[in-house]
Scaffold this active site. Structure first.
Site, short mmCIF file in Angstrom:
data_model
loop_
_atom_site.label_atom_id
_atom_site.label_comp_id
_atom_site.label_asym_id
_atom_site.label_seq_id
_atom_site.Cartn_x
_atom_site.Cartn_y
_atom_site.Cartn_z
N CYS A 1 51.51 52.93 51.66
CA CYS A 1 51.36 51.73 50.83
C CYS A 1 51.27 52.03 49.33
O CYS A 1 52.13 51.60 48.57
CB CYS A 1 50.13 50.96 51.27
SG CYS A 1 50.20 50.57 53.02
N LEU B 1 45.11 45.40 55.51
CA LEU B 1 44.54 46.34 56.48
C LEU B 1 44.61 47.76 55.96
O LEU B 1 45.61 48.15 55.37
CB LEU B 1 45.32 46.28 57.80
CG LEU B 1 45.57 44.93 58.43
CD1 LEU B 1 46.46 45.08 59.66
CD2 LEU B 1 44.24 44.28 58.81
N GLY C 1 39.95 63.26 44.94
CA GLY C 1 40.66 63.97 46.00
C GLY C 1 41.95 64.57 45.51
O GLY C 1 42.18 64.69 44.29
C1 UGA Z 1 45.80 50.56 51.55
C2 UGA Z 1 44.80 49.47 51.12
O1 UGA Z 1 43.49 50.02 51.06
C3 UGA Z 1 44.82 48.29 52.10
O2 UGA Z 1 43.99 47.26 51.65
C4 UGA Z 1 46.25 47.77 52.21
O3 UGA Z 1 46.39 46.74 53.16
C5 UGA Z 1 47.18 48.89 52.63
O4 UGA Z 1 47.09 49.96 51.67
C6 UGA Z 1 48.58 48.35 52.69
O5 UGA Z 1 49.12 47.97 51.64
O6 UGA Z 1 49.10 48.16 53.78
P1 UGA Z 1 45.76 52.57 53.34
O7 UGA Z 1 47.00 53.05 52.65
O8 UGA Z 1 45.73 52.47 54.81
O9 UGA Z 1 45.36 51.10 52.78
O10 UGA Z 1 44.59 53.56 52.97
P2 UGA Z 1 43.39 53.65 51.92
O11 UGA Z 1 42.14 53.81 52.67
O12 UGA Z 1 43.47 52.60 50.92
O13 UGA Z 1 43.72 55.07 51.23
C7 UGA Z 1 44.92 55.28 50.49
C8 UGA Z 1 44.90 56.65 49.85
O14 UGA Z 1 43.93 56.72 48.81
C9 UGA Z 1 44.56 57.80 50.80
O15 UGA Z 1 45.39 58.90 50.53
C10 UGA Z 1 43.10 58.11 50.49
O16 UGA Z 1 42.74 59.43 50.79
C11 UGA Z 1 43.09 57.85 49.00
N1 UGA Z 1 41.74 57.52 48.47
C12 UGA Z 1 41.12 56.36 48.80
C13 UGA Z 1 41.12 58.40 47.60
O17 UGA Z 1 41.66 59.49 47.27
N2 UGA Z 1 39.90 58.06 47.09
C14 UGA Z 1 39.26 56.91 47.40
O18 UGA Z 1 38.16 56.66 46.88
C15 UGA Z 1 39.89 56.04 48.29
#
Ligand code: UGA
Length: 439
Positions: free
Chosen positions: A264, A154, A257
């Site tokens: 996570c 998630l 970013g």
């Molecule tokens: C992440 C995973 O995407 C989930 O699949 C997983 O279940 C979860 O960890 C977990 O282990 O519980 P999450 O931490 O909620 O989910 O958020 P993401 O949307 O993955 O973003 C994580 C970080 O990466 C954020 O700081 C976001 O800003 C950054 N990010 C994400 C970027 O800088 N660039 C991107 O293209 C995508």
């Protein structure tokens, strides 16, 4: 057939899992040690900010298929399946702290009477489910049970959508009977043809870490490319879009970013590196990702200092404190590192976030004097600012009223670390605009 389920822990994963599994038709009791949380949930109010959750929570409470309790013993006694969704916070050396899992395993051993399936949802180091199996065998000799690893994927902010439309369900399961139970639990997803991966415990555990570490690597990779694009005069968005057109790469998770954060990726990358060390296996790629991500966060403060000449004595309007949009979570948020560094350098901070200000204030801790102030709107936060720094990609920042901001600010610098603004428009209004990965 609908199953009787106890979900231990009503944090992020536990709450969404409880609500989702009851919506699938199962009978679910969510357990938490905190009576206030339990009362709030039984009253139909979610304890986390997540789109759609309230509606699902209330709907399933009404059907009586869902309830919450502090009484772990009775919940365990009547459950056919127990989901473990307690916290596994990182220890100082990066490895996961399994104290909460251990406590629950002791309770399970005490209460187990008939065949029970123990399902681990929490992200736990490779080998933990085997260890749970051994602990239970020792603590409850002769009792019939099976341990299943069912990692969750998630995303915060999209957790409800991810629960009901997962890319796949991973089930580390080595017992035929447990497999039948798990097929019942997730039967509702057959309708939308969600693939299920059946494997052994260690494989399921590693799938979770390998996925998160890969995504963290992908982000770090595009961040470094963005830094290079800035230096050579390329546009990272065109680069990323074109890379993504290659089906082998995919366009997702290529947004540059201020560095990844959250509960996570930072934790899981360090944990898998620690597992590599434990087994004497080289995890240098992931270790370098961890280091480069720290550098990316530090780079934001340094670059802002460069853009403003110095930040000492300057007022910086920081828009966005959550680690990403659509959440109030600030754990390991780049904004924490960036604001701490700016404060160290002698800046005054005007902060705004639509959801995360209370959490940010708590995690940052009290600051001396008036060095940081929080504002209800971005316009108020901009008053008297020498520079505006965007750290989180909230939609409301995409449509900032730049004219009004310009009138209220003292200086003219905008540093947009998520590229949410229209650079040309900002420059037309007289701002000195810098984005990320664009010259
Ligand atoms: C992440 C995973 O995407 C989930 O699949 C997983 O279940 C979860 O960890 C977990 O282990 O519980 P999450 O931490 O909620 O989910 O958020 P993401 O949307 O993955 O973003 C994580 C970080 O990466 C954020 O700081 C976001 O800003 C950054 N990010 C994400 C970027 O800088 N660039 C991107 O293209 C995508």
């Amino acid at each position: 057939m609908a199953k009787k389920i106890a979900v231990i822990g009503t944090g992020y994963v536990g709450l969404v899992t409880s609500v989702g599994l009851s919506d699938f038709g199962n009978y679910v009791v969510g357990v938490d040690i905190n009576a206030k949380i339990v009362d709030k949930l039984n009253g139909g109010t979610p304890t986390i900010f997540e789109h759609g959750l309230e509606e699902y929570l209330q709907r399933n409470l009404k059907t009586k298929r869902l309830s919450f309790t502090t009484d772990i013993d009775s919940a365990l006694k009547s459950a056919e399946i127990v989901f473990l969704a307690v916290g596994t916070p990182p220890k100082d050396d990066g490895s996961a702290d399994l104290t909460q899992i251990q406590t629950v395993v002791q309770s399970i051993a005490k209460n187990i009477n008939a065949f029970q399936v123990i399902v681990t949802k929490s992200t736990v180091p490779v080998g933990t489910n085997r260890w749970i199996e051994k602990q239970l065998t020792a603590a409850a000799p002769g009792k019939d049970f099976a341990v299943v690893s069912n990692p969750e994927f998630l995303r915060e902010g999209k957790a409800v959508q991810d629960f009901f439309h997962p890319d796949r369900i991973v089930l580390g399961c080595e017992s035929d009977l447990a497999r039948e139970y798990m097929e019942d639990v997730y039967r509702a997803l057959n309708l939308i043809h969600v693939p299920v991966v059946w494997c052994n415990l260690e494989t399921a555990e590693l799938i979770k870490y390998a996925s998160n570490a890969f995504l963290a690597t992908k982000i770090t990779y595009i961040n470094q490319m963005a830094n290079l694009a800035e230096a050579v005069g390329a546009d990272i968005h065109v680069v990323a879009r074109s890379m993504g057109m290659d089906g082998r790469i995919s366009p997702k998770f290529l947004h540059p970013g201020p560095g990844y954060g959250g509960s996570c990726f930072p934790k899981d990358t360090k944990a898998i590196a620690a597992t590599g060390d434990e087994f004497g296996v080289d995890m240098s790629v992931i270790k370098e990702v961890v280091r480069a991500n720290e550098k990316q966060k530090a780079r934001v403060a340094d670059r802002l200092a460069f853009l403003t000449g110095t930040v000492k004595g300057k007022t910086i309007c920081v828009l966005g404190l959550a680690f990403k949009a659509e959440t109030d979570d600030v754990r390991e948020s780049p904004a924490l590192t960036i604001v701490e560094r700016l404060l160290e350098l002698g800046a005054v901070i005007h902060a705004h976030d639509p959801e995360a200000m209370a959490n940010f204030r708590f995690y940052l801790g009290e600051q001396p004097g008036d060095q940081i102030r929080y504002f209800d709107t971005s316009l108020e936060a901009a008053v008297g600012a020498d520079a505006l720094l965007i750290v989180t990609e909230w939609n409301e920042y995409r449509n900032l009223d730049l004219e009004s901001i310009r009138e209220r600010m003292r200086g003219d610098v905008i540093y947009d670390t998520r590229n949410v603004l229209d650079a040309d428009k900002a420059r037309d209004l007289g701002f000195t605009y810098a984005g990320i990965g664009r010259s």
